[in-house]
Design an enzyme around this catalytic site. Structure first.
Site, PDB file in Angstrom:
ATOM      1  N   HIS A 102      22.632  21.077  46.404  1.00  0.00           N
ATOM      2  CA  HIS A 102      21.713  22.194  46.238  1.00  0.00           C
ATOM      3  C   HIS A 102      22.349  23.532  46.614  1.00  0.00           C
ATOM      4  O   HIS A 102      23.169  23.627  47.526  1.00  0.00           O
ATOM      5  CB  HIS A 102      20.464  21.965  47.101  1.00  0.00           C
ATOM      6  N   ASP A 103      21.977  24.552  45.868  1.00  0.00           N
ATOM      7  CA  ASP A 103      22.351  25.940  46.152  1.00  0.00           C
ATOM      8  C   ASP A 103      23.848  26.213  46.005  1.00  0.00           C
ATOM      9  O   ASP A 103      24.327  27.269  46.433  1.00  0.00           O
ATOM     10  CB  ASP A 103      21.886  26.361  47.550  1.00  0.00           C
ATOM     11  N   GLY A 120      25.764  21.511  50.342  1.00  0.00           N
ATOM     12  CA  GLY A 120      24.872  22.597  50.009  1.00  0.00           C
ATOM     13  C   GLY A 120      25.457  23.970  50.294  1.00  0.00           C
ATOM     14  O   GLY A 120      26.211  24.161  51.241  1.00  0.00           O
TER      15      GLY A 120
END
Length: 237
Positions: A102-103, A120
Protein backbone atom coordinates in the site's frame (compact mmCIF):
# COMPACT_ATOMS: atom_id res chain seq x y z
CA UNK A 1 -10.86 -3.79 -27.10
CA UNK A 2 -9.40 -5.21 -23.88
CA UNK A 3 -8.59 -8.93 -23.81
CA UNK A 4 -9.72 -10.50 -20.54
CA UNK A 5 -9.35 -14.24 -20.07
CA UNK A 6 -12.68 -15.86 -19.17
CA UNK A 7 -11.26 -17.18 -15.88
CA UNK A 8 -10.08 -13.73 -14.73
CA UNK A 9 -12.15 -11.81 -12.17
CA UNK A 10 -12.39 -8.09 -12.94
CA UNK A 11 -14.50 -5.78 -10.80
CA UNK A 12 -17.08 -3.54 -12.46
CA UNK A 13 -15.59 -0.74 -10.32
CA UNK A 14 -12.17 -1.08 -11.94
CA UNK A 15 -11.26 1.40 -14.69
CA UNK A 16 -9.73 -0.69 -17.50
CA UNK A 17 -8.45 0.86 -20.74
CA UNK A 18 -9.61 -0.63 -24.02
CA UNK A 19 -6.41 -2.50 -24.91
CA UNK A 20 -5.49 -3.94 -21.50
CA UNK A 21 -4.65 -7.67 -21.43
CA UNK A 22 -5.61 -9.69 -18.33
CA UNK A 23 -4.50 -13.32 -18.09
CA UNK A 24 -5.98 -16.51 -16.64
CA UNK A 25 -7.17 -16.44 -13.01
CA UNK A 26 -5.94 -12.88 -12.48
CA UNK A 27 -7.97 -10.75 -10.06
CA UNK A 28 -8.54 -7.01 -10.51
CA UNK A 29 -10.26 -5.54 -7.46
CA UNK A 30 -12.45 -2.43 -7.33
CA UNK A 31 -10.88 1.04 -7.56
CA UNK A 32 -8.02 0.06 -9.84
CA UNK A 33 -7.04 2.18 -12.87
CA UNK A 34 -5.27 0.27 -15.64
CA UNK A 35 -3.89 2.58 -18.34
CA UNK A 36 -3.59 1.69 -22.05
CA UNK A 37 -1.21 -1.14 -22.87
CA UNK A 38 -1.12 -2.63 -19.36
CA UNK A 39 -0.74 -6.41 -19.12
CA UNK A 40 -1.72 -8.41 -16.05
CA UNK A 41 -0.51 -12.02 -16.25
CA UNK A 42 -1.90 -15.24 -14.80
CA UNK A 43 -2.82 -15.38 -11.10
CA UNK A 44 -1.76 -11.80 -10.42
CA UNK A 45 -3.89 -9.94 -7.87
CA UNK A 46 -4.08 -6.17 -8.11
CA UNK A 47 -5.97 -3.67 -6.01
CA UNK A 48 -6.74 -5.65 -2.88
CA UNK A 49 -7.25 -3.93 0.47
CA UNK A 50 -4.03 -2.62 2.05
CA UNK A 51 -2.44 -4.86 4.66
CA UNK A 52 -2.35 -2.14 7.27
CA UNK A 53 -4.01 -2.43 10.68
CA UNK A 54 -4.89 1.28 10.61
CA UNK A 55 -6.93 0.95 7.41
CA UNK A 56 -10.58 1.48 8.26
CA UNK A 57 -12.03 0.72 4.84
CA UNK A 58 -13.41 3.05 2.19
CA UNK A 59 -12.54 3.90 -1.38
CA UNK A 60 -8.81 4.08 -2.08
CA UNK A 61 -7.04 3.53 -5.38
CA UNK A 62 -4.29 1.74 -7.27
CA UNK A 63 -3.07 3.34 -10.50
CA UNK A 64 -1.00 1.41 -13.09
CA UNK A 65 0.60 3.43 -15.88
CA UNK A 66 0.69 2.81 -19.63
CA UNK A 67 2.48 -0.27 -21.01
CA UNK A 68 3.39 -1.64 -17.59
CA UNK A 69 3.53 -5.43 -17.30
CA UNK A 70 2.65 -7.21 -14.05
CA UNK A 71 3.76 -10.82 -14.31
CA UNK A 72 2.46 -14.08 -12.86
CA UNK A 73 1.26 -14.18 -9.23
CA UNK A 74 2.38 -10.65 -8.41
CA UNK A 75 0.34 -8.81 -5.77
CA UNK A 76 -0.22 -5.04 -5.62
CA UNK A 77 -2.39 -3.36 -2.98
CA UNK A 78 -4.40 -0.13 -2.95
CA UNK A 79 -3.50 2.89 -0.82
CA UNK A 80 -4.60 3.52 2.74
CA UNK A 81 -5.84 7.05 1.97
CA UNK A 82 -8.31 8.24 -0.66
CA UNK A 83 -6.39 11.24 -2.03
CA UNK A 84 -3.10 9.58 -3.10
CA UNK A 85 -3.15 6.16 -4.83
CA UNK A 86 -0.65 3.39 -4.75
CA UNK A 87 1.06 4.13 -8.07
CA UNK A 88 3.09 2.18 -10.61
CA UNK A 89 4.33 4.32 -13.47
CA UNK A 90 4.62 3.75 -17.21
CA UNK A 91 6.56 0.96 -18.96
CA UNK A 92 7.49 -0.87 -15.75
CA UNK A 93 8.21 -4.58 -15.51
CA UNK A 94 6.93 -6.10 -12.27
CA UNK A 95 8.15 -9.70 -12.37
CA UNK A 96 6.46 -12.80 -11.01
CA UNK A 97 5.54 -13.13 -7.32
CA UNK A 98 6.54 -9.56 -6.52
CA UNK A 99 4.60 -7.83 -3.74
CA UNK A 100 4.08 -4.06 -3.90
CA UNK A 101 2.41 -2.81 -0.74
CA UNK A 102 0.00 0.00 0.00
CA UNK A 103 0.94 3.61 -0.72
CA UNK A 104 4.01 2.69 -2.76
CA UNK A 105 5.01 5.12 -5.52
CA UNK A 106 6.98 3.45 -8.32
CA UNK A 107 8.28 5.65 -11.14
CA UNK A 108 8.48 4.99 -14.87
CA UNK A 109 10.52 2.21 -16.53
CA UNK A 110 11.30 0.53 -13.21
CA UNK A 111 12.21 -3.17 -13.14
CA UNK A 112 11.33 -5.12 -9.99
CA UNK A 113 12.69 -8.67 -10.18
CA UNK A 114 11.20 -11.96 -9.03
CA UNK A 115 9.88 -12.37 -5.45
CA UNK A 116 10.89 -8.90 -4.30
CA UNK A 117 8.74 -7.21 -1.64
CA UNK A 118 8.28 -3.44 -1.37
CA UNK A 119 6.74 -2.49 1.98
CA UNK A 120 4.23 0.29 2.52
CA UNK A 121 5.05 3.87 1.49
CA UNK A 122 8.19 2.88 -0.45
CA UNK A 123 9.18 5.30 -3.22
CA UNK A 124 11.15 4.12 -6.27
CA UNK A 125 12.54 6.63 -8.77
CA UNK A 126 12.26 6.20 -12.51
CA UNK A 127 14.64 3.78 -14.30
CA UNK A 128 15.67 2.02 -11.07
CA UNK A 129 16.30 -1.73 -11.05
CA UNK A 130 15.62 -3.89 -7.98
CA UNK A 131 17.15 -7.36 -7.94
CA UNK A 132 15.26 -10.52 -7.14
CA UNK A 133 14.21 -11.63 -3.65
CA UNK A 134 14.97 -8.21 -2.21
CA UNK A 135 13.13 -6.80 0.82
CA UNK A 136 12.61 -3.04 1.04
CA UNK A 137 11.57 -1.55 4.40
CA UNK A 138 8.58 0.75 4.66
CA UNK A 139 9.15 4.47 3.91
CA UNK A 140 12.45 3.76 2.12
CA UNK A 141 13.23 5.91 -0.94
CA UNK A 142 15.16 4.44 -3.88
CA UNK A 143 16.51 7.11 -6.23
CA UNK A 144 16.34 7.37 -9.99
CA UNK A 145 18.59 4.96 -11.92
CA UNK A 146 19.64 3.19 -8.74
CA UNK A 147 20.51 -0.50 -8.75
CA UNK A 148 19.65 -2.78 -5.82
CA UNK A 149 21.44 -6.12 -5.77
CA UNK A 150 19.52 -9.38 -5.47
CA UNK A 151 18.74 -10.67 -1.97
CA UNK A 152 19.43 -7.25 -0.45
CA UNK A 153 17.77 -6.06 2.77
CA UNK A 154 17.14 -2.37 2.13
CA UNK A 155 16.41 -0.58 5.40
CA UNK A 156 17.55 2.93 4.42
CA UNK A 157 17.35 5.22 1.41
CA UNK A 158 19.30 4.50 -1.78
CA UNK A 159 20.87 7.46 -3.60
CA UNK A 160 20.12 8.18 -7.26
CA UNK A 161 22.59 6.69 -9.78
CA UNK A 162 24.11 4.42 -7.12
CA UNK A 163 24.25 0.69 -6.42
CA UNK A 164 23.58 -1.00 -3.08
CA UNK A 165 23.86 -4.60 -1.96
CA UNK A 166 23.98 -6.72 1.17
CA UNK A 167 22.20 -7.24 4.48
CA UNK A 168 21.72 -4.53 5.48
CA UNK A 169 22.23 -2.92 2.08
CA UNK A 170 25.13 -0.48 1.81
CA UNK A 171 26.24 1.79 -1.01
CA UNK A 172 28.92 -0.05 -2.98
CA UNK A 173 29.49 2.05 -6.12
CA UNK A 174 27.89 4.06 -8.86
CA UNK A 175 25.46 2.17 -11.06
CA UNK A 176 28.01 2.40 -13.86
CA UNK A 177 26.50 -0.35 -16.01
CA UNK A 178 23.08 1.28 -15.86
CA UNK A 179 24.52 4.72 -16.65
CA UNK A 180 26.42 3.39 -19.68
CA UNK A 181 23.38 1.53 -21.00
CA UNK A 182 21.32 4.69 -20.65
CA UNK A 183 23.83 6.66 -22.74
CA UNK A 184 25.35 8.84 -20.02
CA UNK A 185 28.68 10.23 -21.18
CA UNK A 186 32.08 9.57 -19.62
CA UNK A 187 32.03 13.18 -18.39
CA UNK A 188 28.68 12.59 -16.69
CA UNK A 189 30.05 9.50 -14.98
CA UNK A 190 33.19 11.35 -13.82
CA UNK A 191 31.00 14.10 -12.35
CA UNK A 192 28.87 11.59 -10.46
CA UNK A 193 31.92 9.59 -9.36
CA UNK A 194 33.46 12.68 -7.77
CA UNK A 195 30.19 13.49 -6.02
CA UNK A 196 29.85 9.90 -4.78
CA UNK A 197 33.35 9.92 -3.32
CA UNK A 198 32.67 13.22 -1.54
CA UNK A 199 29.54 11.79 0.06
CA UNK A 200 31.38 8.60 0.97
CA UNK A 201 34.01 10.73 2.72
CA UNK A 202 31.33 12.61 4.65
CA UNK A 203 31.79 15.85 2.71
CA UNK A 204 29.01 18.08 1.36
CA UNK A 205 28.32 18.40 -2.35
CA UNK A 206 29.93 21.60 -3.69
CA UNK A 207 28.16 21.67 -7.05
CA UNK A 208 24.38 21.52 -7.40
CA UNK A 209 24.23 21.67 -11.18
CA UNK A 210 23.22 18.88 -13.57
CA UNK A 211 23.21 15.30 -12.33
CA UNK A 212 24.91 16.20 -9.07
CA UNK A 213 22.01 18.57 -8.49
CA UNK A 214 19.67 15.58 -8.62
CA UNK A 215 21.73 13.91 -5.90
CA UNK A 216 21.59 17.09 -3.83
CA UNK A 217 17.81 17.42 -4.27
CA UNK A 218 17.33 13.82 -3.10
CA UNK A 219 19.39 14.58 0.02
CA UNK A 220 17.44 17.80 0.64
CA UNK A 221 14.20 15.85 1.16
CA UNK A 222 13.78 14.83 4.82
CA UNK A 223 14.26 11.07 5.15
CA UNK A 224 12.16 8.84 7.40
CA UNK A 225 14.81 6.10 7.31
CA UNK A 226 18.15 7.84 6.76
CA UNK A 227 20.65 7.12 3.97
CA UNK A 228 22.20 3.67 3.49
CA UNK A 229 25.78 3.56 4.75
CA UNK A 230 28.73 3.67 2.37
CA UNK A 231 31.18 0.84 1.91
CA UNK A 232 34.41 2.46 3.11
CA UNK A 233 36.69 -0.23 1.74
CA UNK A 234 37.63 1.72 -1.36
CA UNK A 235 36.88 4.80 -3.40
CA UNK A 236 34.99 4.50 -6.65
CA UNK A 237 37.67 4.78 -9.31
Amino acid sequence: MSRIHPTAVVSWDAVVADDVVIGPYAVVHPYVRLAPGVRIDAHAVVGGDPQDLSFAGGITWLSVGPRTVIREAAIVHRATRPDVPTRIGASCLIMGQVHISHDADVGDRVVVAQRTALAGHVTVGSDAVIGGMTAVHQHVRIGTRAMVGALAKVTRDVLPFCAVDGNPATHRALNVVGLRRAGFSAADRRELRAAYNRLRAGLPLEDRAGLVGQLAEFLDVPSRRGISAFDKAREVA
